[in-house]
Design an enzyme around this catalytic site. Sequence first.
Site: not given
Ligand SMILES: *Cc1c(COP(=O)(O)O)cnc(C)c1O
Length: 407
Positions: A21, A136, A188, A216, A244, A247, A276, A362
């Site tokens: 990468r 899963s 995704s 997504h 998230t 995104k 954390t 990926t």
């Molecule tokens: C990007 C992604 C995540 C992780 O989310 P981040 O906020 O980027 O860590 C989780 N699940 C899927 C399907 C993703 O594409």
Amino acid sequence: MDYQAHFRSRLAALKDEGNYRVFMDLQRKRGHFPQALWTHENGAGDVTIWCSNDYLGMGQHPKVLAAMHEAIDRYGAGAGGTRNISGTTHEHVVLESELADLHGKEAALVFTSGYVSNWAALGTLASQIPDMIVFSDSLNHASMIEGIRHSRADKVVWKHNDLNDLERKLRSVDPGRPKLIAFESVYSMDGDIAPIAEICDLADRYSAMTYLDEVHAVGLYGPRGGGIAEREGLMDRLTVIEGTLGKAYGVVGGYIAASRELCDFVRSFASGFIFTTALPPAIAAAATASIRHLKESDRERQAHKAIVAEVRSRFDELGIPHVKNPSHIIPVMVGNPGKCKFLSDTLLTEFGIYIQPINYPTVPKGTERLRITPSPVHARGDIDRLVAGLHSLWSDCQLARRPLAAE
Ligand SMILES: *Cc1c(COP(=O)(O)O)cnc(C)c1O
């Protein structure tokens, strides 16, 4: 052991396979995204980004930036601690209640990323419920897979979006065992969408909990941006909705939304939540502003839909092969890692278009692709240049085209 030699040889092997990468050094231009400055070894140049997950351009939205600036001025930079030890700021509390409301759930819990939310929530649910077995989907994201693996619970992988396979596997397990079905709404890389209602039906029939990753989809689908489950009126049927803030919401962070008890359970037992430092309050404030805006404004979603349709139809006119799916993700299949990298490199250097090549691991080998994500901030001229670039490369590389509609 010669540690450095080990690192070198493993990296060399990655390079030989075409799977090494390379990261792009980018400076997104606030107010002009998707334009960015790309710095490289020979200098720097302007590029148009066509592979960002800032799907709606909320990362530069004035309301989001104002909330972030204001919070920094008011509170300072960091949260100053873990959530348990002085790091739960008022902005975190407000954000969690905004998220609970978004998904019609009693509660929500914010993590430092979507990855951590999946890893910690699935890891905790699967390890802290005795005898749990997790079902899963075979294309689940790495963060879900790692969370389930970390739990050491039994895991059954079912064929992607295949209800018959899922049911067969649910049926084969002791009916008394606790079960959790983990899956995504919009996948995704292929942009296909899970049959959520039917999966919930199976979950009811076999007394399983459901865990839906809407990463997504949040912000993008549903009348208030609650995701595919909101669009289809299914949010109350899911045990956990995960999302998230990094995104479509354009900031960073992850979360789960669920019942008060479930969130309290994860809050209390998840190491990845407890040990954390909390997100900076300015991040929480910016995310809240973004969620609130997209709850009320449908304009960005409508514009997003329109531009995705436009890019698809321009590709169709020229026979550029792209996967027909019901989402906003446009995978242009190349099917070869070397070619995929070559196309991406040439688009960048000749046309100033940045689309990261998506290679193994990926996606499966042989399905290498350019994953294109149009956004409402792409202008007509950007589309023209994208289409012209791909058109010219498809001819130069003698890549297969789809039969044209008229033929
Ligand atoms: C990007 C992604 C995540 C992780 O989310 P981040 O906020 O980027 O860590 C989780 N699940 C899927 C399907 C993703 O594409």
